[in-house]
Design an enzyme around this catalytic site. Structure first.
Site, PDB file in Angstrom:
ATOM      1  N   CYS A 181       0.811  -1.232   0.000  1.00 45.42           N
ATOM      2  CA  CYS A 181       0.000   0.000   0.000  1.00 45.42           C
ATOM      3  C   CYS A 181       0.841   1.277   0.000  1.00 45.42           C
ATOM      4  O   CYS A 181       0.288   2.373  -0.103  1.00 45.42           O
ATOM      5  CB  CYS A 181      -0.937  -0.021   1.191  1.00 45.42           C
ATOM      6  SG  CYS A 181      -1.848  -1.574   1.275  1.00 45.42           S
ATOM      7  N   PHE A 229       1.815  -3.106   4.919  1.00 46.70           N
ATOM      8  CA  PHE A 229       2.189  -4.308   5.677  1.00 46.70           C
ATOM      9  C   PHE A 229       3.615  -4.200   6.205  1.00 46.70           C
ATOM     10  O   PHE A 229       4.499  -3.653   5.550  1.00 46.70           O
ATOM     11  CB  PHE A 229       2.157  -5.534   4.760  1.00 46.70           C
ATOM     12  CG  PHE A 229       0.777  -6.014   4.406  1.00 46.70           C
ATOM     13  CD1 PHE A 229      -0.250  -5.987   5.319  1.00 46.70           C
ATOM     14  CD2 PHE A 229       0.526  -6.521   3.142  1.00 46.70           C
ATOM     15  CE1 PHE A 229      -1.519  -6.456   4.988  1.00 46.70           C
ATOM     16  CE2 PHE A 229      -0.738  -6.987   2.801  1.00 46.70           C
ATOM     17  CZ  PHE A 229      -1.755  -6.959   3.725  1.00 46.70           C
ATOM     18  N   LYS A 261     -10.255   7.820   1.275  1.00 48.84           N
ATOM     19  CA  LYS A 261     -10.592   6.416   0.962  1.00 48.84           C
ATOM     20  C   LYS A 261     -12.075   6.147   1.190  1.00 48.84           C
ATOM     21  O   LYS A 261     -12.598   5.141   0.711  1.00 48.84           O
ATOM     22  CB  LYS A 261      -9.728   5.466   1.790  1.00 48.84           C
ATOM     23  CG  LYS A 261      -8.271   5.421   1.319  1.00 48.84           C
ATOM     24  CD  LYS A 261      -7.460   4.362   2.026  1.00 48.84           C
ATOM     25  CE  LYS A 261      -6.044   4.256   1.479  1.00 48.84           C
ATOM     26  NZ  LYS A 261      -5.159   5.369   1.884  1.00 48.84           N
ATOM     27  N   HIS A 289      -9.647   1.665  -0.839  1.00 50.73           N
ATOM     28  CA  HIS A 289      -8.190   1.557  -0.721  1.00 50.73           C
ATOM     29  C   HIS A 289      -7.644   1.006  -2.040  1.00 50.73           C
ATOM     30  O   HIS A 289      -7.813  -0.178  -2.336  1.00 50.73           O
ATOM     31  CB  HIS A 289      -7.825   0.652   0.447  1.00 50.73           C
ATOM     32  CG  HIS A 289      -6.368   0.669   0.794  1.00 50.73           C
ATOM     33  ND1 HIS A 289      -5.416   1.275  -0.015  1.00 50.73           N
ATOM     34  CD2 HIS A 289      -5.696   0.166   1.860  1.00 50.73           C
ATOM     35  CE1 HIS A 289      -4.228   1.135   0.543  1.00 50.73           C
ATOM     36  NE2 HIS A 289      -4.370   0.469   1.674  1.00 50.73           N
ATOM     37  N   HIS A 295      -3.784   8.167   5.626  1.00 50.91           N
ATOM     38  CA  HIS A 295      -3.879   6.837   5.007  1.00 50.91           C
ATOM     39  C   HIS A 295      -5.298   6.326   5.245  1.00 50.91           C
ATOM     40  O   HIS A 295      -5.938   5.826   4.322  1.00 50.91           O
ATOM     41  CB  HIS A 295      -2.827   5.910   5.626  1.00 50.91           C
ATOM     42  CG  HIS A 295      -2.759   4.561   4.998  1.00 50.91           C
ATOM     43  ND1 HIS A 295      -2.554   4.385   3.660  1.00 50.91           N
ATOM     44  CD2 HIS A 295      -2.895   3.308   5.528  1.00 50.91           C
ATOM     45  CE1 HIS A 295      -2.554   3.074   3.381  1.00 50.91           C
ATOM     46  NE2 HIS A 295      -2.757   2.416   4.499  1.00 50.91           N
ATOM     47  N   GLU A 310      -2.968   5.685  13.406  1.00 49.63           N
ATOM     48  CA  GLU A 310      -2.715   6.923  12.651  1.00 49.63           C
ATOM     49  C   GLU A 310      -3.276   8.138  13.394  1.00 49.63           C
ATOM     50  O   GLU A 310      -2.654   9.201  13.424  1.00 49.63           O
ATOM     51  CB  GLU A 310      -3.315   6.833  11.242  1.00 49.63           C
ATOM     52  CG  GLU A 310      -2.891   8.012  10.368  1.00 49.63           C
ATOM     53  CD  GLU A 310      -3.284   7.860   8.917  1.00 49.63           C
ATOM     54  OE1 GLU A 310      -4.097   6.981   8.594  1.00 49.63           O
ATOM     55  OE2 GLU A 310      -2.771   8.655   8.092  1.00 49.63           O
TER      56      GLU A 310
END
Lengths: 364, 267
Positions: A133, A351, A289, A294, A260, A271
């Protein structure tokens, strides 16, 4: 050497740049609830209208060239950020033939998207970044650094990922897919929506009319857990802090955090904590998003374009889908905010705690 | 662009009779569960490097590969199809590029920048350029892992790489630790983003000191080439020359353009 974003294009579930920004400011999610990929469940997905991702890439790249000050890309580096590359077409052929023998090797691996465009447009060089990502955010980070050292004058960064079975089933197996439109930063959020998109930005060492500066970049690695972020948010804070320092500005100079904000329980909690620790309630925050879903490896590029649009339009994007804000110590923008936007920071996290933050600055 | 090499590590399957997974478990007490051979190779190379030099938490990490792990992609797809649209979680995770970087970072205790770069053109050299551009700004050291794995899908891998069917592919992992600082360096390496035509590179070769080695992709160059293939061969060639305390000129090719690496041993 400064790095300027001189033009950009995208295609996502909400359409092109103009349509996406209209949807964002109107808080109209373009996500759909779909059961194509999951036999036993439905999932919120971001599906774009297209025939083939290679054709989308070619069309968007041509649009960028047509709008640019370049005659061709022969003196341009292409950096592709993609999580799954040619997986979509590869899966379709495998499911049809139950064999890999008919798969075109030029449309197979992660880097085939950049190989395809290199062949079509004769870029000087090409490479692909695949950090899930953060792929296209890291592609943007490298673009700035390569311009900094004068390795290239022009860099085209593209983020691209098409929906495929592996990603939808993979995130389903992780238990992080939402069966409704995702609601970042909401107390009742129940996961993310996988989506697809292509976003491209031409970055050059010269400024043109309407340039936005790619002012600073920062990155870090939690190396804490394969799929969960460090609960203390140390990596996320470090990437943001480094990007702001690299931009040569102060934390208080940031006007907007393009988060994000995947709407997974873990990401949004951590976050939010990172934003709270670094900025408190001083800056507006939102995650687009909620509109796009995403878009995985494309997310960094798509959200870089949203950040540039926020600067150009002097308008902070609001948070769609928010009813009950979980962390009250950050300033999530409930509605669009009209104001001079000088600096935006955009976060991408992936990840393994792979964190990248990018600071965009107005050229006034 | 110039970088100093502080230390290196090398493994290739046709030269080193090592059971990588067993070695990781027994010698390094490393927990290999949930990972596949591609990741084991990467971590094994990291452990070899760590034995030779101190790794700092803020060292940057770059992992680069020619085609990545095609075996896990095929395994995932096959299982997905056969198991009624269900995916094995760790197959999915292991198919993602930065999973490998994550395991390398955790095994070395790294918390700095972490990039997984993949291409089948000038793979190693372009990663060096990315790495240089980053640490020229940060001033930090950086570790480059160059990794190739043929596995059971080597026929597909050959098609993706565009090499002949009778080419022998090799699994290999090669690391170097780079710095802008030449203090206690064992070698220096020079490179540039510029690429050359065949006539230009031939003129360069005619004036260059040996030893000189070219990638198998350099079909129009008459000079020493490895008979076996892996995309990041340049990284192995550099390590091999450092081991012999030799200088090296390495030439790679893609679509009739050539790039040059110059290694100078400082031992």
């Amino acid at each position: 050497m400064s790095a300027y974003i001189n033009n950009y294009e995208l295609l996502c579930n909400a359409g092109d740049v103009e349509s996406l920004m209209q949807a964002i400011y109107a808080k109209e999610s373009a996500l759909v609830i779909d059961n194509t990929y999951l036999d036993d469940a439905s999932a919120g997905l971001g599906i774009m209208e297209y025939d083939n991702i290679f054709n989308v890439l070619e069309r968007i790249t041509q649009q960028i060239l047509d709008k640019s000050n370049l005659d061709n890309f022969h003196n341009t580096l292409l950096i592709m950020g993609s999580s799954v590359g040619g997986m979509q077409e590869c899966e379709d052929i495998f499911y049809r033939d139950m064999s890999f023998k008919n798969i075109d090797p030029m449309r197979y691996s992660i880097h085939v998207l950049s190989d395809y465009l290199q062949e079509k447009f004769a870029f000087y060089d090409s490479r692909a970044i695949s950090t899930a990502c953060t792929s296209s955010a890291n592609a943007l980070l490298l673009a700035k650094r390569l311009i900094d050292v004068e390795a290239y004058d022009n860099v085209l960064v593209i983020g691209a990922d098409g929906l495929c079975r592996s990603t939808v089933l993979g995130f389903h197996a992780l238990g992080v897919l939402s069966n409704k439109r995702c609601t970042p930063f909401d107390t009742d959020r129940n996961g993310m929506n996988v989506a697809e998109a292509v976003g491209a930005l031409l970055i050059q060492n010269v400024k043109v009319k309407d340039s936005v500066e790619l002012k600073g970049v920062g990155a870090s690695s939690d190396a804490y857990h394969m799929t969960n972020p460090d609960p203390e948010a140390t990596g996320a804070i470090r990437s943001m802090r480094d990007a702001i320092a690299d931009a040569g500005i102060e934390i208080d100079d940031i006007d907007y955090v393009n988060a994000h904000g995947t709407a997974t329980l873990a990401n949004d909690r951590v976050e939010s904590l990172a934003v709270e620790k670094l900025f408190g309630k001083k800056v507006f925050v939102s995650s687009t998003k909620a509109i796009t879903g995403h878009t995985l490896g494309a997310a960094g590029a798509i959200e870089a374009i949203v950040s540039c649009e926020a600067i150009r339009n002097s308008m902070i994007p609001p948070q769609a889908g928010l009813k009950n804000q979980e962390n009250k110590n950050i300033n999530v923008a409930k509605e669009s905010v009209k104001m001079d936007v000088s600096y935006v920071i955009s976060n991408s996290f992936a990840f393994g705690g792979n964190n990248t933050s990018l600071v965009f600055g107005a050229c006034r | 662009m110039k970088l100093y090499i502080k230390e290196y590590s090398s493994y290739r399957s046709d030269e080193d009779a090592v059971d990588v997974k067993k070695e990781l478990k027994q010698k390094y007490k490393y927990d290999t569960r949930r990972q596949d051979t591609f990741i084991h190779l990467a971590v094994y190379g990291a452990k070899l490097l760590q034995e030779k030099i101190e790794i700092r938490a803020d060292d940057e990490l770059y992992v680069t590969t020619g085609v990545g792990n095609i075996e896990v992609v095929q395994k995932t797809m096959t299982n997905m199809h056969n198991n009624n649209q269900s995916i094995k979680l760790f197959d999915f995770l292991n198919s993602v590029g930065n999973t490998t970087s994550y395991y390398v970072a955790t095994s070395l205790g790294l918390h700095g920048k972490n990039i997984f770069q993949i291409s089948d053109n000038f793979t190693y050299l372009n990663s060096l350029i990315s790495l240089y551009a980053s640490i020229a700004n940060s001033g930090k050291d950086a570790i480059l892992c160059a990794l190739d794995f043929a596995g059971s899908s080597d026929e597909v891998t050959k098609r993706v790489l565009g090499v002949k069917r009778d080419t022998q592919l090799v699994d290999s992992v090669n690391y170097q630790k780079f710095s802008l600082d030449g203090d206690s360096a064992i070698a220096e390496i020079e490179f540039e983003a510029k690429s050359y035509s065949l006539s230009e590179v031939k003129a360069f070769i005619s004036q260059s000191a040996k030893p000189l080695l070219a990638s198998q992709r350099c079909r129009d160059l008459e000079c020493d080439k490895e008979s076996k293939f892996f995309e990041t061969m340049a990284s192995y060639a550099i390590n091999s020359s450092i081991k012999k305390s030799q200088n090296l000129i390495y030439i790679d090719c893609f679509e009739e353009r050539y790039k040059i690496l110059k290694l100078k041993s400082l031992r």
